[in-house]
Each structure stands twice: as structure tokens, then as C-alpha cells.
Design an enzyme around this catalytic site. Structure first.
Site, PDB file in Angstrom:
ATOM      1  CE  LYS A 193      -1.826   2.484   3.216  1.00 20.12           C
ATOM      2  NZ  LYS A 193      -1.889   4.136   2.552  1.00 20.12           N
ATOM      3  CD  GLU A 269      12.952   4.423   8.544  1.00 19.93           C
ATOM      4  OE1 GLU A 269      12.735   5.351   9.340  1.00 19.93           O
ATOM      5  OE2 GLU A 269      12.753   4.682   7.440  1.00 19.93           O
ATOM      6  CB  CYS A 303      12.275   9.416   9.310  1.00 19.56           C
ATOM      7  SG  CYS A 303      13.220   8.298   8.072  1.00 19.56           S
ATOM      8  CD  GLU A 400       9.399  12.224  12.966  1.00 20.24           C
ATOM      9  OE1 GLU A 400      10.222  11.853  12.105  1.00 20.24           O
ATOM     10  OE2 GLU A 400       8.525  11.457  13.309  1.00 20.24           O
TER      11      GLU A 400
END
Length: 500
Positions: A193, A269, A303, A400
Site C-alpha cells: 500500500k 522504520e 525521518c 518530531e
């Protein structure tokens, strides 16, 4: 019948007409979703609809899983030698190289990243990754273990079977390659996906996969939402492994779905809040350039972005001056302009999220050295932003942001900065800038992060593992290490003479 996306690119960096089906790719065919609904793909430069693509549903996931199982049991897995898998993967590489500019243009169109970066980093990296794992396809081997003379024992590293893969919107093509490469090399079949925000390169890749000659059902790609298609993949009883790249919040949901279903193997991850440590003896010019690249590349939607920039007190003021000047020089604008460094954020949702963090920093008393506001009045552009006068309790220091927002923090000595750098729930990456080799290596070893860069940032290679400590993930992408994610180890004991 699925619709066809047709677009005429007439830009300074790419001129061509592209046209391809935007259906779900199941069992080697492009098909409509079971509910015959579609998703709008938005251009982040202006907020307008680019096209619509077929929307997948849990029922479509079932169909894709059935197709993947059929392929695994007949034409792939242990029925396709590693040499055959390698040949097909190499054919895919050749097609990606042939269509590299188109792939880069599609990446720039729905993601907003610059065409030049997409071409030279994302597409080039994706090609390199698939080529690397094509070389591994016939080299996945077990071992023979010495036991006794009347017994032969050995291990087989067998493909797991049907694996689910869920990829993010920040590096759509590159993350697709990171997932496909080791899974295909090891002989697994795939239900993948892509993000609903950036599906175009994944769909175009399906055409190339088909053209390369992969058997139907080996790779299946379903566009759809996370709470429908993503949830169906992560909780499916016939998917034995799921790999996800994205936020830590969603990673937790995938682990929970795995636990509640069939305890499928999970690799994750996830997010980061990476420290970038700059010591007094660093080459300031290089440290400034790398720091800007570390936080502002890909619009900060990375990231491993070096969003916490720690600068030793002896050079802090000079560094901040030069860093601010460097940031001011970065051009924000049209992703297809040859001199643009930063395009728009990927979506209105992400734009609003980043702006809320900027407002949070201002309200908490942090100082905006530069930026801190939107760029222009159309699209999802944000000016590169630097905060100073921050403390560890602020959201902009701890959480973040996933945008072009960095904080510069003064530190005194090594003990001080290592304590601050490790004071985070994340542990994806870190960077150290110094001309003292002993200090560089010692600091890198003490940082709690899966990747430590010395005098560089955001430098990745297909043969070097990448992944995080703590809440930045489980398992490793890339390199030989990633092969372990996609094999099941079987021990075989052969009696050569022992009599009962």
C-alpha cells in the site's frame, strides 16, 4: 474500468506527455476497487486535484492476498530459482533507468519535492537498491552445522510467503524500492500500500513490473487509506509478515494489529528527532552546509532529519550567523524550477501540522531567527525556519515536526551534549562534526542511534543497514541485514546412521 491518468509536462526540467492506468494492481491486472470509488491526488503547489485513482478496500486486500498466495505456490517462492528472480529484477532496473525522468517528474508532481532531487536522489537510489538486491537473489543461503558423524544438519533460509508492505509519502519511490528489493530477492510475494497522498510513482512502477515479466500476483499494489487498506494488511490472517515505514504512532497500531491477528513478523522504520552535534573544531563552512542539508532537504520531511542542532559555545554565535545566511539563500518555490531547493509540504494536513508546531514554539518563548511563516499565498509552502532560545521541555525540541523547522542549542562539552542528544524517545540517526577523529568516533559510539554520521548527514547506501533504536523502529532496512526480514530459517536434521 479504471481511469487513465494523462498529463502533459511542460516545465524547465522535464517536457513529455505521460499516460497510464490508475487502477489497483492485483494479479497482474489494473482493476477498479470493489466499491468503485476513487481517491483524489492533490498537487501540493496549488491544492488542486491532479487526478483520481482507484480506492482499495479490505475486500480488495483479500483478492490481492489470494493472488499473492497463488503466485507463491506456483510461479514464485521456491518455484522460481534465485537466478530467475535476479533476471527479472534486473529487467525492472533497466526499465526504471529508461523511464527515470518520468518517474522523477511524477514524484515531483504529487509529492512536491524538486525534480532535480527526485531524479538524482530518489530515482537513482531506487534503481541502485533494486539492482543491489537483484545481486542477492541467488545468494540467499543457509549453513551446514557440525554435530556428529552419523548426522547431517543444515539450515535453509526460505521465503516467508505473502508479505504486506506499507510505505510513506515522503520518499514514495525510494521506500517502495527498499521494500520490494529484499522481499523479491528472497522469493516472497507482496501486497503493498502506497500513501494515498503520493500514489503515482507506485502505480507507474506496476506498469514497469508488468513489462519486466514478473508473474501475475508476485507484486500487488493497492491505493487506499491507512484505516482501511493499511489496517486490512496489518491484521490479515494470511499475511505472515508486514513491513512499515512511517510514524511511531501508526507503527504501534501495526504491532497491535499483528498481535491481535496472527502474530505476524513486523519490521518498522519510524520517526526521529536526530541530533546534529557541531564541536568547536569543526569546519564551520562545511558544518553549516551539511546542517542546512540535514534539516531542510526534502522540505524537512525526512525521518532522519537533523532537527536538533547542538553547537559548542566557542563557535555558536558565528555558526548561527552563517547558518541563518545559508538558510536565507535556499530558494523555495516551483519543484520543476532548476534552482529550487525546497518545494511545498506534501499536503494541507502536513502544512497545518508544521505551522502548529511553529506557533507552539513561538508561544513557548523560543526565538525565530528566520522563517516561521508560510511562503507565498498558494499551495503548502513554508519558509525554512530556525529557532533559538529553546529549552528541553518545548514541543519543538522533543517531538518530531517533519518539516523545515530546526532548533539550534548551545552546549558546553562532550558530556553535556551527549546527555542532551540522548534525551529523546527516538534513536534513528545522529551526526557529529569535528576534525578530531578520536572525538568523532567516541561521540558516535555513545549516541543512542541506529546510524551515526561523521562530518556528513543524510548519506545512505543500499549495502549499508538503516534503522533505529528505541521508538524509532524494529529491524533494519538495506544491506544484507534486510534479507533476514524476509526469510524463515528452517533447521533440517538428517540421520545418517543412528539406529534406535
Amino acid at each position: 474500468m479504471p481511469s487513465t491518468f494523462t498529463h502533459e509536462f511542460n516545465t524547465p526540467t522535464f517536457k513529455a506527455k505521460v499516460s497510464f492506468s490508475t487502477g489497483l494492481y492485483i494479479n497482474g491486472q489494473f482493476v477498479d476497487g470493489s466499491d468503485n470509488t476513487t481517491l483524489d491526488v492533490i498537487n501540493p503547489t496549488n491544492g488542486k486535484v491532479i487526478t483520481s485513482v482507484s480506492e482499495g478496500t479490505p475486500k480488495d486486500v483479500d483478492l490481492a492476498v489470494d493472488a499473492a498466495h497463488a503466485a507463491f505456490d506456483t510461479t514464485w517462492g521456491l518455484h522460481a530459482p534465485g537466478t530467475k528472480r535476479s533476471i527479472l529484477m534486473s529487467k525492472l532496473v533497466a526499465l526504471m533507468e529508461k523511464n527515470a525522468d518520468e518517474l522523477a517528474a511524477l514524484e515531483a508532481l504529487d509529492n512536491g519535492k524538486t525534480f532535480n532531487w527526485a531524479r538524482n536522489a530518489d530515482v537513482a537510489g531506487a534503481i541502485d537498491c533494486i539492482r543491489y538486491y537483484a545481486g542477492w537473489a541467488d545468494k540467499v543461503t543457509g549453513q551446514v552445522q557440525e554435530t556428529t558423524e552419523d548426522k547431517l544438519t543444515y539450515t535453509r533460509h526460505e521465503p516467508i510467503g505473502v508479505v504486506g508492505q506499507i510505505i510513506p509519502w515522503n520518499f514514495p519511490l525510494l521506500m517502495m524500492a527498499w521494500k520490494l528489493g529484499p522481499a523479491l530477492a528472497c522469493g516472497n510475494t507482496i501486497v503493498l500500500k502506497p500513501s494515498e497522498f503520493t500514489p503515482l510513482t507506485a502505480i507507474r512502477m506496476c506498469h514497469l513490473i508488468n513489462e519486466a515479466g514478473f508473474p501475475p500476483g508476485v507484486v500487488n499494489v493497492l491505493t487506499g487509506y491507512g484505516n482501511t487498506v493499511g489496517n486490512a494488511i496489518s491484521s490479515h490472517m494470511k499475511i505472515e509478515k508486514v513491513a512499515f515505514t512511517g510514524s511511531t504512532l501508526v507503527g504501534r497500531k501495526i504491532m497491535e494489529a499483528s498481535a491481535r491477528s496472527n502474530l505476524k513478523n513486523v519490521t518498522l522504520e519510524l520517526g526521529g528527532k536526530s541530533p546534529n552535534i557541531i564541536f568547536d573544531d569543526a569546519d564551520i563552512e562545511q558544518a553549516v552546509n551539511w546542517a542546512a542539508f540535514g534539516i531542510f532537504w526534502n522540505h524537512g520531511q525526512t525521518c532522519c532529519a537533523g532537527s536538533r542542532i547542538f553547537v559548542q559555545e566557542g563557535i555558536h554565535d558565528e555558526f548561527l550567523k552563517r547558518f541563518t545566511e545559508k538558510t536565507r539563500s535556499l530558494k523555495v518555490g516551483d519543484p520543476f524550477a532548476p534552482d529550487t531547493f525546497q518545494g511545498p509540504q506534501v499536503s494541507e494536513v502536513q502544512f497545518n501540522r508544521i505551522m502548529s508546531y511553529i506557533e507552539s514554539g513561538k508561544a513557548a518563548g523560543a526565538k525565530v531567527e528566520i522563517g516561521g511563516e508560510r511562503h507565498g499565498n498558494e499551495g503548502f509552502f513554508i519558509k525554512p525556519t530556525i529557532f533559538t532560545n529553546v529549552d528541553p521541555s518545548m514541543k519543538i525540541v522533543q517531538e518530531e515536526i517533519f518539516g523545515p523547522v530546526g532548533v539550534v542549542i548551545k552546549f558546553k562539552d562532550e558530556e553535556d551534549v551527549i546527555h542532551q542528544a540522548n534525551d529523546t524517545v527516538y534513536g534513528l540517526a545522529a551526526a557529529v562534526f569535528t576534525q578530531n577523529l578520536n572525538r568523532a568516533i567516541n561521540t558516535a559510539h555513545r549516541l543512542k542511534a541506529g546510524t551515526a554520521w561523521i562530518n556528513c548527514v543524510n548519506s545512505l547506501n543500499s549495502n549499508v543497514p538503516f534503522g533505529g533504536f528505541k521508538q524509532s523502529g524494529i529491524g533494519r532496512e538495506l544491506g544484507e541485514y534486510a534479507l533476514a526480514n524476509y526469510t524463515a530459517v528452517k533447521s533440517v536434521h538428517v540421520n545418517l546412521g543412528h539406529v534406535m
